[in-house]
Design an enzyme around this catalytic site. Structure first.
Site, PDB file in Angstrom:
ATOM      1  N   GLU A 189      15.415 -62.657   0.009  1.00  0.00           N
ATOM      2  CA  GLU A 189      15.411 -61.508  -0.923  1.00  0.00           C
ATOM      3  C   GLU A 189      15.084 -60.277  -0.105  1.00  0.00           C
ATOM      4  O   GLU A 189      14.001 -60.194   0.485  1.00  0.00           O
ATOM      5  CB  GLU A 189      14.377 -61.686  -2.036  1.00  0.00           C
ATOM      6  CG  GLU A 189      14.744 -62.740  -3.057  1.00  0.00           C
ATOM      7  CD  GLU A 189      13.809 -62.765  -4.260  1.00  0.00           C
ATOM      8  OE1 GLU A 189      13.278 -61.694  -4.656  1.00  0.00           O
ATOM      9  OE2 GLU A 189      13.598 -63.873  -4.794  1.00  0.00           O
TER      10      GLU A 189
ATOM     11  N   GLU B 169       8.739 -67.997  -4.402  1.00  0.00           N
ATOM     12  CA  GLU B 169       7.532 -67.141  -4.373  1.00  0.00           C
ATOM     13  C   GLU B 169       6.309 -67.843  -4.971  1.00  0.00           C
ATOM     14  O   GLU B 169       5.624 -67.283  -5.842  1.00  0.00           O
ATOM     15  CB  GLU B 169       7.798 -65.816  -5.091  1.00  0.00           C
ATOM     16  CG  GLU B 169       8.819 -64.962  -4.373  1.00  0.00           C
ATOM     17  CD  GLU B 169       8.922 -63.524  -4.879  1.00  0.00           C
ATOM     18  OE1 GLU B 169       8.367 -63.208  -5.954  1.00  0.00           O
ATOM     19  OE2 GLU B 169       9.542 -62.704  -4.170  1.00  0.00           O
TER      20      GLU B 169
END
Ligand code: AHR
Length: 504
Positions: free
Chosen positions: A296, A175
Site C-alpha cells: 500500500e 495491518e
C-alpha cells in the site's frame, strides 16, 4: 557547464537489480466506490455481460498494472470469503465494520478473477487473520486452487468456475499491528498465527509455488515499528517470502517542500525494513533474504474532511475520493522513483488503490471515467521502467525542509532494457520555483539518442483533472534535451516537475 546543475553518471556495469513486474501492482478493496460503480457497474452503458465497466478496463490496461491485491485492506479482517461466491441472489448483505458500509457481495472472488483475466493481471489475495484463522485460509485456498474432487473445489466447479484460479501470491492478513484493525494482535500473537497459517497453506499447496506475505508495520511511525517486524519474522522467517510495508503521504500545514520530499521517508522506511529483515536472518543464521512487499503506497489526504455527504452503513459511499493535483503527481512520481531505486529488495508493490478510492482512475456512476494526474507517472513508469535499475548517485543542489532537513532538489533513477540498450531516466525536480539543469554522463551506454523528454508540470501546481475538465493536466514533450559530443546528456527540469527522458 552550469554551477547549479544536478549531475549523475550512468554505467551499465553498476546496477541495483532487475525490476520485478509485480512492482507495478495495485489494490482493489471493498471500500467506497472502488468495486461498486468503479470497476463493476451492471447497467452502465459500457458494462460487459459480467457487469464490468469496459471504459475502466481500458484505462486499467493503459495504466499497466500487474498484480492486484484484493479484497482488502481493513475490509478483509472481517470478511467471510464464502459470502462472495455462488449464485448472486443468494449472497448475504453484511455490515462492513472497517468502513461502516453495507456490503452486498454482488462482486466476489469469481468476478475478481474475471476482471483480472480481462486486464491480464495477477491475483494477490489476502486472507482474513482478524476474525478468522488457519482453517478459513485453508478453505479459501482449497476453493480457489484445488483442481476438483474435493468438497470446496467441487463447489467452485458447481459455481461455474471449472478451472482452478491458480493463485500464487497471498497476504497473511492486513495491518495486524494497528488497533483500528478488526482482530488486531500483538506481534507475538500475529507472528504465531501467521506462521501456523503459512505452514498449513504450504502443506496444502498443489503446485508448490506459493508466495506468502507477512504483515509488517502499517507505517514507519507506528510505535511498534521494527520490533514488530523482528518478532513476526522470528516466527515466520522460513515460511514466508515477503514482509509488507504501507505508507501514505500528504501535505501538512502548507509545508510543500517537506511534502515534495516524502520519498526521503519512504526510502528510509525501506532501508530500515531491509536492515531488520537481515538482522533476523543473521540471528537465525539463514542464507535466505526476505523480499519487501510495499503493498500500500500513495498520496492520501487523511486529515481532510470528506466533501461528500455520507451516512453510516450506506452501500458504496463516496469516501476517500481524493482529487490529485500536479504537486501530488510529482510526489507520487518521486515515490515510484524510491521503489525503483530499491528494486533489489522491493519486489512487490501495490498502488493503493485502483479506482475512485485514492485512485488514479475516477468514474461517475452511469457516466464517464477519467485519468487523475497521478495516472500518468504510474503509466509511464510501468511502461518504460521494465528492465534493470542502474545505480544513480546524484550530485545535486539542496534545499532545507522542515521535516527532513537538507534534501537534494533532484530525485532520480534510471532503468536499462538490456535487450535493446534503451535507457529511461525518471527524474523529479523538487524546487517549487527554480528550473534545475541536469547533466547525465552516459559512460559505456550504447544509447546515444533522445527519443523523448516528457514532463508533467504546470503553471498552477494545484491544477487537477475533473469530470468537467478531464484532460486539464497531461504530460507534454520538452524540446532541447540533447546528448553532446562529449557523451553528456543535458536537460532542464521545470520547477516542481516529473520527467521521463527516454534514450535509444
Ligand atoms: O487503502 C486504504 C486503507 O489504508 C486500507 O484498507 C488499510 O489497509 C490502510 O490503512
Amino acid at each position: 557547464m552550469s554551477r547549479t546543475a544536478a549531475r549523475f553518471a550512468l554505467d551499465p556495469a553498476f546496477s541495483v537489480g532487475d525490476v520485478d513486474p509485480r512492482l507495478f501492482g495495485s489494490f482493489v478493496e471493498h471500500l467506497g466506490r472502488c468495486v461498486y460503480t468503479g470497476i463493476y457497474e451492471p447497467g452502465h452503458p459500457t458494462a460487459d455481460a459480467e457487469g464490468l465497466r469496459q471504459d475502466v478496463l481500458e484505462l486499467v490496461r493503459e495504466l499497466g498494472t500487474t498484480a492486484i491485491r484484493y479484497p482488502g485492506g481493513n475490509f478483509v479482517s472481517g470478511f467471510k470469503w464464502e459470502d462472495g461466491v455462488g449464485p448472486k441472489d443468494e449472497r448475504p448483505r453484511r455490515l462492513d465494520l472497517a468502513w461502516k458500509s453495507t456490503e452486498t457481495n454482488r462482486f466476489g472472488l469469481s468476478e475478481f478473477i474475471d476482471f483480472l483475466r480481462k486486464i491480464d493481471g495477477e491475483p494477490m489475495l489476502a486472507v482474513n487473520l482478524g476474525t478468522r484463522g488457519v482453517q478459513e485460509a485453508l478453505d479459501l485456498q482449497e476453493y480457489a486452487n484445488h483442481p476438483s474432487g474435493t468438497a470446496l473445489s467441487d463447489q467452485r466447479v458447481a459455481h461455474g468456475d471449472k478451472d482452478p484460479f491458480g493463485i500464487r501470491l497471498w497476504c497473511l492478513g492486513n495491518e495486524m499491528d494497528g488497533d483500528w484493525q478488526t482482530g488486531h494482535k500483538t506481534a507475538e500473537e500475529y507472528g504465531r498465527v501467521a506462521a501456523e497459517t503459512a505452514r498449513a497453506m504450504r502443506q496444502q499447496d498443489w503446485a508448490d509455488d506459493l508466495k506468502l506475505v507477512a504483515c509488517g508495520s502499517s507505517a514507519q511511525s507506528m510505535p511498534t515499528f521494527a520490533a514488530w517486524e523482528s518478532t513476526v519474522l522470528q516466527h515466520t522467517y522460513d515460511l514466508v517470502d515477503y514482509i509488507s510495508l504501507h505508507a501514505y503521504y500528504e501535505e501538512k500545514d502548507g509545508d510543500r517542500d517537506s511534502f515534495l520530499a516524502s520519498a526521503v521517508d519512504m526510502e528510509s522506511f525501506i532501508e530500515n525494513v531491509v536492515a531488520t529483515c537481515d538482522h533476523v536472518g543473521a540471528r537465525l543464521k539463514s542464507k535466505k533474504k526476505i523480499g519487501l512487499s510495499f503493498d500500500e503506497w500513495n498520496v492520501w489526504y487523511q486529515s481532510r474532511p470528506n466533501p461528500h455527504q455520507v451516512e453510516d452503513w450506506q452501500e458504496a459511499p463516496r469516501i476517500l475520493e481524493d482529487v490529485y493535483s500536479v504537486t501530488d503527481a510529482v510526489v507520487f512520481g518521486s515515490l515510484l522513483i524510491a521503489l525503483l531505486r530499491h528494486a533489489d529488495r522491493v519486489t512487490v508493490a501495490c498502488l493503493a488503490q485502483l479506482v475512485n478510492v485514492i485512485a488514479p482512475i475516477m468514474t461517475e456512476p452511469g457516466g464517464p471515467a477519467w485519468r487523475q494526474t497521478t495516472f500518468y507517472p504510474f503509466a509511464q513508469a510501468s511502461r518504460y521502467g521494465r528492465g534493470r535499475v542502474l545505480q544513480v548517485n546524484v550530485d545535486s543542489p539542496v534545499h532545507e525542509t522542515r521535516a527532513f532537513g537538507e534534501v537534494a532538489l533532484l530525485h532520480a533513477t534510471a532503468v536499462i532494457d538490456d535487450a535493446t540498450g534503451a535507457v529511461t531516466v525518471f527524474a523529479v525536480n523538487r524546487s517549487q520555483t527554480e528550473s534545475l539543469p541536469l547533466e547525465i554522463g552516459l559512460r559505456g551506454l550504447s544509447a546515444d539518442r533522445v527519443v523523448e523528454h516528457s514532463v508533467l508540470a504546470d503553471e498552477d501546481p494545484d491544477a487537477v483533472n475533473s469530470l468537467q475538465d478531464p484532460d486539464r493536466v497531461t504530460p507534454h514533450p520538452v524540446d532541447g534535451t540533447v546528448i553532446g559530443a562529449d557523451g553528456t546528456l543535458r536537460a532542464t527540469l521545470e520547477p516542481l516537475s516529473w520527467n521521463v527522458i527516454r534514450l535509444a
